[in-house]
Design an enzyme around this catalytic site. Structure first.
Site, PDB file in Angstrom:
ATOM      1  CG  ASP A   1      18.006   4.725  31.214  1.00  0.00           C
ATOM      2  OD1 ASP A   1      17.088   4.187  30.147  1.00  0.00           O
ATOM      3  OD2 ASP A   1      18.361   4.096  32.249  1.00  0.00           O
TER       4      ASP A   1
ATOM      5  CD  GLU B   1      23.043   2.106  35.121  1.00  0.00           C
ATOM      6  OE1 GLU B   1      23.285   1.574  36.237  1.00  0.00           O
ATOM      7  OE2 GLU B   1      22.309   1.098  34.430  1.00  0.00           O
TER       8      GLU B   1
ATOM      9  CD  GLU C   1      15.476  -4.949  31.021  1.00  0.00           C
ATOM     10  OE1 GLU C   1      16.486  -5.263  30.629  1.00  0.00           O
ATOM     11  OE2 GLU C   1      15.129  -4.090  31.714  1.00  0.00           O
TER      12      GLU C   1
ATOM     13  NE  ARG D   1      18.306  -7.709  31.318  1.00  0.00           N
ATOM     14  CZ  ARG D   1      18.184  -7.655  32.545  1.00  0.00           C
ATOM     15  NH1 ARG D   1      18.487  -8.825  33.370  1.00  0.00           N
ATOM     16  NH2 ARG D   1      17.400  -6.785  33.245  1.00  0.00           N
TER      17      ARG D   1
END
Ligand code: DMJ
Length: 462
Positions: A249, A365, A121, A125
């Site tokens: 993903d 998404e 993360e 980010r």
């Protein structure tokens, strides 16, 4: 001083750093802005950002219903919403707000917090946001902070397999976590590649590639499938489920996008080799379109007809890879879920439509896929679907002090969080869906999995 914002191409903006390649042959007319829809998204970005700035400035994320902010760690904030939203503010033309955000990154962001953070993360980010802002601002301190942060993430990759641990303490460098999922292992090559090529320090790109190599070595020799999680010390498969949603993903996404950003045919070949068994074993056609379920990676048997909001990034990525047929078919299936539930929940059975996890986390998404599918097909129906999603977001998730998650799409019950990816991704993809084709042209920019644009031309000659 007005900061620079350049997410366009050189033919469209004199000072841009990259050249446009010619439009594809089937493109007969330019993509023009849907003025009303784009303005509506800009207004909503301004509203959501304004609430964050008023109620939670400097904190990681806003809780709109209780009008407070919160941080990932008790040790302090990484200004997650600021670093994630800065490039969205630029694209929305919110110049003063963008300048304030970048000034905060330059002056106040402390990447050395004594906090255990998610390596994945923090990379997508914070590092992704810093690099994207550096791409347009060329402010050296943004790259210095990115380099500092990259250095603090690297200890996580010091494992026997080269697969990173899930967390690291940004002050001490102590990394933790024996088990990690495929997304947490294989989602670094964009940010680490850009960081290495901008700084000349190969360690980052090398670490990202070693982790990808370790995953490649673990594809099943018979089916070619990966599982969902591995032991980073022993390399053993710990979650034997092949699937394309949360937990795997963005690794798929980074094989393709890494090949585009770094002009790397070997990564493209790896995407082709990795996605082929997914098509073979996981795909299933229903009256709604094409779905990808869960399979046993060893036998290749489809065991669960399960999908969810996170998995709906794949239609756009397939389209970006040039597979418009499957991209459109999977996009139609994801859109059927949006139509049925209003907003796509986190987990549902795509055959029976039973819901396993009814929450909607303000995820991007499906909007991401609408954007790629519209850009690459120019079929107006994708914009119509995006407008319907925007209307539902406003009707169900907008509150007095910002946008909130839904704890269950079936009841409309609201949560109390505006995750930083709402402004980084969800609103950005809706804005790009309605923008003209010269805004973030796909031949000049690659968006990381948090929708932070990185410029291809800067990295193709290491
Ligand atoms: C984002 O942080 C990224 O898109 C990530 O790859 C998946 N999860 C969230 C949004 O749903």
């Amino acid at each position: 001083m007005m900061r620079r914002r350049m997410f366009q191409c050189s033919a469209c903006l004199g000072s841009m750093i990259v050249a446009c390649t010619p439009a594809p042959p089937e493109a007969t007319s330019p993509i023009t802005e849907d003025v009303a829809a784009a303005q509506q998204v800009r207004d909503e970005i301004a509203f959501a950002w304004g609430e964050y700035a008023d109620l939670a400035w400097g904190r990681d994320e806003l809780h709109p219903r209780t009008a407070t902010g919160s941080d990932w760690s008790d040790a302090g904030a990484l200004g997650l919403t600021i670093v994630d939203a800065a490039d969205t503010l630029a694209l929305a033309g919110l110049d003063e707000e963008h300048d304030r955000a970048v000034d905060w990154l330059v002056s106040d962001l402390d990447v050395g917090l004594n906090a255990n953070v998610s390596v994945f993360e923090t990379n997508i980010r914070v590092l992704g946001g810093l690099l994207s802002s550096y791409a347009t601002e060329h402010e050296p301190i943004l790259l210095d902070k990115a380099l500092d942060l990259g250095d603090r993430l690297l200890p996580a990759f010091d494992t026997p397999t080269g697969m990173p641990r899930a967390t690291v303490n940004l002050a001490t460098g102590v990394a933790a976590g024996t088990e990690s999922n495929v997304a947490q292992i294989g989602t670094f090559v964009l940010e680490f590649g850009a960081l290495s090529r901008w700084t000349g320090d190969r360690r980052f790109e090398d670490a990202a590639r070693t982790a990808l190599d370790a995953l490649e070595a673990r594809r099943d020799p018979v089916t070619g499938l990966l599982g969902s999680a591995y032991d980073v010390d022993t390399g053993e498969l710990t979650l034997p489920l092949a699937q394309t949603g949360g937990g795997t993903d963005s690794m798929f996404e980074y094989l393709l996008k890494g090949s585009l950003l770094l002009d790397d045919p070997a990564l493209r070949a790896r995407w082709d080799a990795t996605i082929a068994p997914i098509h073979e074993h996981l795909s299933e056609s229903t009256p709604d379109g094409l779905w990808y379920g869960y399979a046993d990676p060893t036998t290749g048997d489809l065991t669960l007809p399960l999908s969810g909001a996170l998995a709906c990034f794949l239609p756009g990525t397939l389209a970006l890879a040039g597979d418009l047929e499957r991209g459109v078919a999977h996009g139609l299936a994801c859109d059927a879920a949006r139509e049925r539930f209003g907003l796509p929940p986190d987990a549902f059975d795509y055959r029976s439509w039973s819901v396993f996890a009814g929450n909607y986390e303000l995820r991007p998404e499906i909007a991401e896929s609408y954007f790629y599918l519209y850009r690459l097909t120019r079929d107006e129906a994708w914009r119509v679907r995006g407008r319907a999603m925007l209307d539902t977001l406003i009707a169900r998730c907008r509150t007095e002090h910002g946008y909130v998650t839904l704890t269950d799409v079936r009841t409309g019950a609201q949560g109390d969080l505006m995750p930083s990816f709402f402004l980084a991704e969800t609103m950005k993809y809706l804005l790009l869906l309605f923008s003209d084709g010269d805004t973030v042209p796909l031949d000049a920019w690659v968006l990381n999995t948090e929708a932070h644009p990185l410029p291809t031309a800067e990295f193709t000659n290491p």
